[in-house]
Design an enzyme around this catalytic site. Structure first.
Site, PDB file in Angstrom:
ATOM      1  N   HIS A 110      -1.271   0.575  -9.759  1.00  0.00           N
ATOM      2  CA  HIS A 110      -1.948  -0.335  -8.813  1.00  0.00           C
ATOM      3  C   HIS A 110      -2.520  -1.560  -9.549  1.00  0.00           C
ATOM      4  O   HIS A 110      -3.708  -1.872  -9.434  1.00  0.00           O
ATOM      5  CB  HIS A 110      -3.053   0.415  -8.052  1.00  0.00           C
ATOM      6  CG  HIS A 110      -3.418  -0.255  -6.754  1.00  0.00           C
ATOM      7  ND1 HIS A 110      -3.722   0.431  -5.613  1.00  0.00           N
ATOM      8  CD2 HIS A 110      -3.535  -1.570  -6.413  1.00  0.00           C
ATOM      9  CE1 HIS A 110      -4.011  -0.417  -4.632  1.00  0.00           C
ATOM     10  NE2 HIS A 110      -3.899  -1.643  -5.099  1.00  0.00           N
TER      11      HIS A 110
ATOM     12  N   ARG B  35       0.858  -1.186   0.000  1.00  0.00           N
ATOM     13  CA  ARG B  35       0.000   0.000   0.000  1.00  0.00           C
ATOM     14  C   ARG B  35       0.892   1.233   0.000  1.00  0.00           C
ATOM     15  O   ARG B  35       1.988   1.232   0.586  1.00  0.00           O
ATOM     16  CB  ARG B  35      -0.900   0.040   1.241  1.00  0.00           C
ATOM     17  CG  ARG B  35      -2.133  -0.824   1.165  1.00  0.00           C
ATOM     18  CD  ARG B  35      -3.151  -0.332   0.121  1.00  0.00           C
ATOM     19  NE  ARG B  35      -4.351  -1.138   0.083  1.00  0.00           N
ATOM     20  CZ  ARG B  35      -4.579  -2.158  -0.751  1.00  0.00           C
ATOM     21  NH1 ARG B  35      -3.653  -2.499  -1.633  1.00  0.00           N
ATOM     22  NH2 ARG B  35      -5.723  -2.803  -0.732  1.00  0.00           N
TER      23      ARG B  35
HETATM   24  P1  NAP Z   1      -1.962 -11.036   4.991  1.00  0.00           P
HETATM   25  O1  NAP Z   1      -2.046 -12.488   4.672  1.00  0.00           O
HETATM   26  O2  NAP Z   1      -2.919 -10.453   5.965  1.00  0.00           O
HETATM   27  O3  NAP Z   1      -0.465 -10.733   5.480  1.00  0.00           O
HETATM   28  C1  NAP Z   1      -0.083  -9.507   6.015  1.00  0.00           C
HETATM   29  C2  NAP Z   1       1.347  -9.621   6.508  1.00  0.00           C
HETATM   30  O4  NAP Z   1       1.792  -8.339   6.967  1.00  0.00           O
HETATM   31  C3  NAP Z   1       1.494 -10.596   7.691  1.00  0.00           C
HETATM   32  O5  NAP Z   1       2.673 -11.328   7.574  1.00  0.00           O
HETATM   33  C4  NAP Z   1       1.566  -9.649   8.880  1.00  0.00           C
HETATM   34  O6  NAP Z   1       2.287 -10.160  10.005  1.00  0.00           O
HETATM   35  C5  NAP Z   1       2.326  -8.485   8.268  1.00  0.00           C
HETATM   36  N1  NAP Z   1       2.116  -7.280   9.076  1.00  0.00           N
HETATM   37  C6  NAP Z   1       0.965  -6.644   9.372  1.00  0.00           C
HETATM   38  N2  NAP Z   1       1.182  -5.601  10.187  1.00  0.00           N
HETATM   39  C7  NAP Z   1       2.515  -5.589  10.432  1.00  0.00           C
HETATM   40  C8  NAP Z   1       3.347  -4.767  11.223  1.00  0.00           C
HETATM   41  N3  NAP Z   1       2.877  -3.740  11.911  1.00  0.00           N
HETATM   42  N4  NAP Z   1       4.675  -5.059  11.241  1.00  0.00           N
HETATM   43  C9  NAP Z   1       5.165  -6.107  10.552  1.00  0.00           C
HETATM   44  N5  NAP Z   1       4.420  -6.925   9.767  1.00  0.00           N
HETATM   45  C10 NAP Z   1       3.108  -6.660   9.721  1.00  0.00           C
HETATM   46  O7  NAP Z   1      -2.111 -10.163   3.655  1.00  0.00           O
HETATM   47  P2  NAP Z   1      -1.798 -10.588   2.141  1.00  0.00           P
HETATM   48  O8  NAP Z   1      -2.950 -11.306   1.533  1.00  0.00           O
HETATM   49  O9  NAP Z   1      -0.463 -11.230   2.074  1.00  0.00           O
HETATM   50  O10 NAP Z   1      -1.753  -9.140   1.454  1.00  0.00           O
HETATM   51  C11 NAP Z   1      -0.815  -8.164   1.892  1.00  0.00           C
HETATM   52  C12 NAP Z   1      -1.187  -6.798   1.347  1.00  0.00           C
HETATM   53  O11 NAP Z   1      -0.910  -6.721  -0.051  1.00  0.00           O
HETATM   54  C13 NAP Z   1      -2.676  -6.444   1.421  1.00  0.00           C
HETATM   55  O12 NAP Z   1      -3.026  -5.986   2.710  1.00  0.00           O
HETATM   56  C14 NAP Z   1      -2.791  -5.344   0.384  1.00  0.00           C
HETATM   57  O13 NAP Z   1      -2.571  -4.087   1.029  1.00  0.00           O
HETATM   58  C15 NAP Z   1      -1.643  -5.633  -0.584  1.00  0.00           C
HETATM   59  N6  NAP Z   1      -2.123  -5.988  -1.934  1.00  0.00           N
HETATM   60  C16 NAP Z   1      -1.804  -5.173  -2.966  1.00  0.00           C
HETATM   61  C17 NAP Z   1      -2.230  -5.505  -4.245  1.00  0.00           C
HETATM   62  C18 NAP Z   1      -1.833  -4.677  -5.438  1.00  0.00           C
HETATM   63  O14 NAP Z   1      -2.340  -4.875  -6.536  1.00  0.00           O
HETATM   64  N7  NAP Z   1      -0.895  -3.771  -5.305  1.00  0.00           N
HETATM   65  C19 NAP Z   1      -2.991  -6.662  -4.474  1.00  0.00           C
HETATM   66  C20 NAP Z   1      -3.301  -7.464  -3.382  1.00  0.00           C
HETATM   67  C21 NAP Z   1      -2.865  -7.121  -2.100  1.00  0.00           C
HETATM   68  P3  NAP Z   1       1.824 -11.523  10.742  1.00  0.00           P
HETATM   69  O15 NAP Z   1       2.179 -12.630   9.791  1.00  0.00           O
HETATM   70  O16 NAP Z   1       2.634 -11.547  11.984  1.00  0.00           O
HETATM   71  O17 NAP Z   1       0.334 -11.404  10.956  1.00  0.00           O
END
Ligand code: NAP
Length: 328
Positions: free
Chosen positions: A291, A243
């Site tokens: 994006h 993000r």
């Molecule tokens: P997810 O499964 O919820 O994983 C989030 C990860 O971030 C987890 O490992 C979490 O730690 C870590 N995290 C959260 N808060 C943190 C903090 N304060 N310090 C350190 N690590 C932290 O999410 P996901 O499905 O992998 O997706 C990740 C993000 O990608 C989404 O939230 C979205 O913003 C982004 N995204 C972007 C696109 C695009 O087109 N650009 C598309 C899809 C998604 P823990 O493992 O300890 O919980």
């Protein structure tokens, strides 16, 4: 087939009516693709496209992207909210969100595959110095640049969730050294894991290419800033597909101008669309995409939602639930 969490003494939530689920749909502009996909995946599901809600008391599930506050008016029998995106920041910032309801995040194979492709593409580009060969070609300049094997490159994956772990697996398969950073502890095969604020510096100091795959939360806001960028090795690269607000853009530009950053691939920005006046558009070594790192595909996404509803009806818990308190 998805892997589902097992029911572990969770309090049973009210069941969606067995044969008459009514879905409110507020999409990201591909309405017909979503309607067609639901009609293939679950013909008996009644889909109502926002704002044509009909009798709101009949609606018991909703699939949403950026809901306006008034969307939740009268949805008194809503039982579950599905998010169109993997990121839920646009849902959680809606002031009228019924936060007591389960919110199921989008986790679907094509979305994961798209993100892995995007990040691998840029890791390979930076590692193999393709951005510099592009410049050399434009100048008709022939010069061999030093090529380091993948085993000599440490990639830091910041955010080791669904997407980060999928990326880490593919990076390991390509023989990169993979380190990862997450909020809480938890081992990941083939990855040296760092967690929590105390370990951020050690993680960043090792990350020659840093890929951001974290959600937008109050804790992650501008986690990449002047101070943390200084921890990166000289000539490091940044990929941000998480993000825009993970990064302080002005301080990123300073790190590109004065070091330690040698380049960046940015898919998400503090303001989207990226303003015309932004220096990032024309900064040498910066790749801008609008994006598109990974988008949710209606056919596979609808299959995931329909599968979750069917499993839920068998008494299983909802998978991939958002924890509102932690913000993701
Ligand atoms: P997810 O499964 O919820 O994983 C989030 C990860 O971030 C987890 O490992 C979490 O730690 C870590 N995290 C959260 N808060 C943190 C903090 N304060 N310090 C350190 N690590 C932290 O999410 P996901 O499905 O992998 O997706 C990740 C993000 O990608 C989404 O939230 C979205 O913003 C982004 N995204 C972007 C696109 C695009 O087109 N650009 C598309 C899809 C998604 P823990 O493992 O300890 O919980």
């Amino acid at each position: 087939m998805h892997e589902w969490p097992k029911a572990q003494g969770r309090e049973k939530q009210p069941m969606l009516k067995a044969n008459h689920a009514v879905m409110l749909l507020k999409t990201d502009a591909r309405d017909q693709a979503w309607i067609d996909a639901f009609s293939d995946a679950m013909p008996e599901l009644e889909v109502r496209l926002w704002p044509e809600t009909g009798d709101t008391s009949e609606i018991n599930c909703a699939l949403l992207w950026c809901p306006p506050p008034e969307l939740f008016d009268g949805l008194d029998n809503l039982e579950v909210i599905f998010s169109i995106g993997a990121g839920v920041d646009s849902l959680l910032t809606c002031p009228t969100l019924p936060a007591h309801l389960p919110i199921v995040r989008m986790v679907e194979p094509e979305l994961t595959a798209g993100m892995v492709e995007f990040c691998l593409f840029h890791v390979l580009r930076f590692h193999r110095l393709m951005h510099r060969f592009e410049t050399q070609q434009a100048e008709r300049h022939w010069e061999e640049l030093p090529q380091v094997p993948a085993t000599g490159v440490t990639v830091g994956v910041m955010g080791l969730g669904v997407l980060g772990q999928a990326l880490a697996r593919q990076l390991s398969a390509l023989r990169y050294r993979v380190i990862g950073y997450r909020r809480g502890p938890g081992a990941v095969d083939g990855v040296e894991v760092f967690h929590g604020e105390d370990e951020l510096e050690a993680f960043m100091r090792r990350s020659m290419i840093l890929a951001l795959l974290m959600p937008s939360t109050p804790e992650t806001n501008r986690i990449i800033n002047r101070e943390t960028l200084r921890w990166l090795p000289v000539d490091a690269y940044l990929i941000n597909a998480g993000r825009g607000d993970l990064v302080n853009e002005q301080e990123l530009i300073e790190a590109l101008d004065a070091g330690p950053l040698a380049g960046a691939a940015l898919d998400v920005f503090e303001t989207e669309p990226l303003p015309q006046a932004s220096a990032l558009w024309s900064h040498p070594g910066v790749y801008v995409t609008p994006h598109i790192a990974s988008i949710t595909h209606p056919p596979t996404a609808c299959r995931y939602i329909v599968d979750t509803i069917r499993y839920y009806r068998q008494g299983e818990p909802w998978p991939h639930l958002v924890e509102i308190d932690r913000g993701y």
